[in-house]
Design a protein around this motif. Structure first.
Motif, PDB file in Angstrom:
ATOM      1  N   TYR A 185     100.820 -27.192-103.160  1.00 28.21           N
ATOM      2  CA  TYR A 185     100.527 -26.772-104.282  1.00 28.21           C
ATOM      3  C   TYR A 185      99.819 -25.297-104.133  1.00 28.21           C
ATOM      4  CZ  TYR A 185     100.495 -31.322-106.245  1.00 28.21           C
ATOM      5  OH  TYR A 185     101.066 -32.685-106.476  1.00 28.21           O
ATOM      6  N   GLY A 186      99.926 -24.446-105.119  1.00 24.65           N
ATOM      7  CA  GLY A 186      99.195 -23.100-104.923  1.00 24.65           C
ATOM      8  C   GLY A 186      97.892 -23.234-105.712  1.00 24.65           C
ATOM      9  N   GLU A 187      96.865 -22.721-104.957  1.00 26.54           N
ATOM     10  CA  GLU A 187      95.494 -22.911-105.274  1.00 26.54           C
ATOM     11  C   GLU A 187      95.222 -21.963-106.803  1.00 26.54           C
ATOM     12  OE1 GLU A 187      92.887 -23.325-101.458  1.00 26.54           O
ATOM     13  OE2 GLU A 187      93.628 -21.220-101.945  1.00 26.54           O
ATOM     14  N   TYR A 224      97.761 -23.690-101.037  1.00 27.63           N
ATOM     15  CA  TYR A 224      97.902 -22.307-100.429  1.00 27.63           C
ATOM     16  C   TYR A 224      97.506 -21.189-101.403  1.00 27.63           C
ATOM     17  CZ  TYR A 224     101.318 -25.225 -97.874  1.00 27.63           C
ATOM     18  OH  TYR A 224     102.074 -25.877 -97.319  1.00 27.63           O
ATOM     19  N   PRO A 225      97.032 -20.002-100.968  1.00 24.20           N
ATOM     20  CA  PRO A 225      96.451 -18.987-101.732  1.00 24.20           C
ATOM     21  C   PRO A 225      97.562 -18.292-102.652  1.00 24.20           C
ATOM     22  CG  PRO A 225      96.946 -17.988 -99.710  1.00 24.20           C
ATOM     23  CD  PRO A 225      97.201 -19.657 -99.687  1.00 24.20           C
ATOM     24  N   ASP A 280     111.806 -17.567-104.312  1.00 23.24           N
ATOM     25  CA  ASP A 280     111.797 -16.333-103.811  1.00 23.24           C
ATOM     26  C   ASP A 280     112.407 -15.423-105.010  1.00 23.24           C
ATOM     27  OD1 ASP A 280     114.501 -16.979-103.576  1.00 23.24           O
ATOM     28  OD2 ASP A 280     114.601 -16.260-101.438  1.00 23.24           O
ATOM     29  N   GLY A 281     113.047 -16.205-106.050  1.00 20.76           N
ATOM     30  CA  GLY A 281     113.757 -15.507-107.259  1.00 20.76           C
ATOM     31  C   GLY A 281     112.679 -15.356-108.237  1.00 20.76           C
ATOM     32  N   HIS A 304     105.450 -16.121-103.127  1.00 22.25           N
ATOM     33  CA  HIS A 304     104.355 -15.603-102.022  1.00 22.25           C
ATOM     34  C   HIS A 304     104.865 -16.005-100.699  1.00 22.25           C
ATOM     35  CE1 HIS A 304     100.511 -15.819 -99.935  1.00 22.25           C
ATOM     36  NE2 HIS A 304     100.154 -14.772-100.754  1.00 22.25           N
ATOM     37  N   ALA A 305     105.374 -15.136 -99.958  1.00 21.44           N
ATOM     38  CA  ALA A 305     106.016 -15.257 -98.715  1.00 21.44           C
ATOM     39  C   ALA A 305     105.400 -16.089 -97.708  1.00 21.44           C
ATOM     40  CB  ALA A 305     106.525 -13.923 -98.133  1.00 21.44           C
ATOM     41  N   ALA A 306     104.193 -15.631 -97.270  1.00 22.90           N
ATOM     42  CA  ALA A 306     103.451 -16.240 -96.461  1.00 22.90           C
ATOM     43  C   ALA A 306     103.074 -17.593 -96.703  1.00 22.90           C
ATOM     44  CB  ALA A 306     102.075 -15.545 -96.327  1.00 22.90           C
TER      45      ALA A 306
END
Length: 90
Positions: free
Chosen positions: A23-25, A55-56, A64-65, A70-72
């Motif tokens: 999950y994205g924070e 993840y931040p 990626d489309g 967020h690549a990292a």
């Protein structure tokens, strides 16, 4: 089960075996406080202890489309996914 999508809760509650979730924070579609409720429901109803990774990043950080890529975070999620599979599937 490996998932980056917050939906499909009913399927999660019927899951068998190990579970890893990403999950994205900064994802406004999934309030962080709801994740603890989801974790508790999975543990209680499916009798598994899921692994949640935060993840931040925002929603769809792995895609990626999209502008929210967020690549990292995507790379770390991928590395963790491979580690999970290697550890539990072989």
């Amino acid at each position: 089960m490996i998932s980056r999508h917050p939906g499909r809760v009913a399927g999660l509650l019927r899951a068998q075996g190990r579970s890893a979730r990403h999950y994205g924070e900064l994802d406004t579609t999934v309030p962080l406080e709801s994740l603890e409720q989801l974790r508790a429901a999975i543990e209680q109803q499916a009798d598994i202890v899921p692994t949640f990774h935060l993840y931040p990043a925002g929603h769809a950080f792995f895609n990626d489309g999209r502008e929210t890529y967020h690549a990292a975070s995507a790379q770390l999620a991928w590395d963790r996914t491979l580690e999970f599979l290697n550890s539990h599937v072989g």
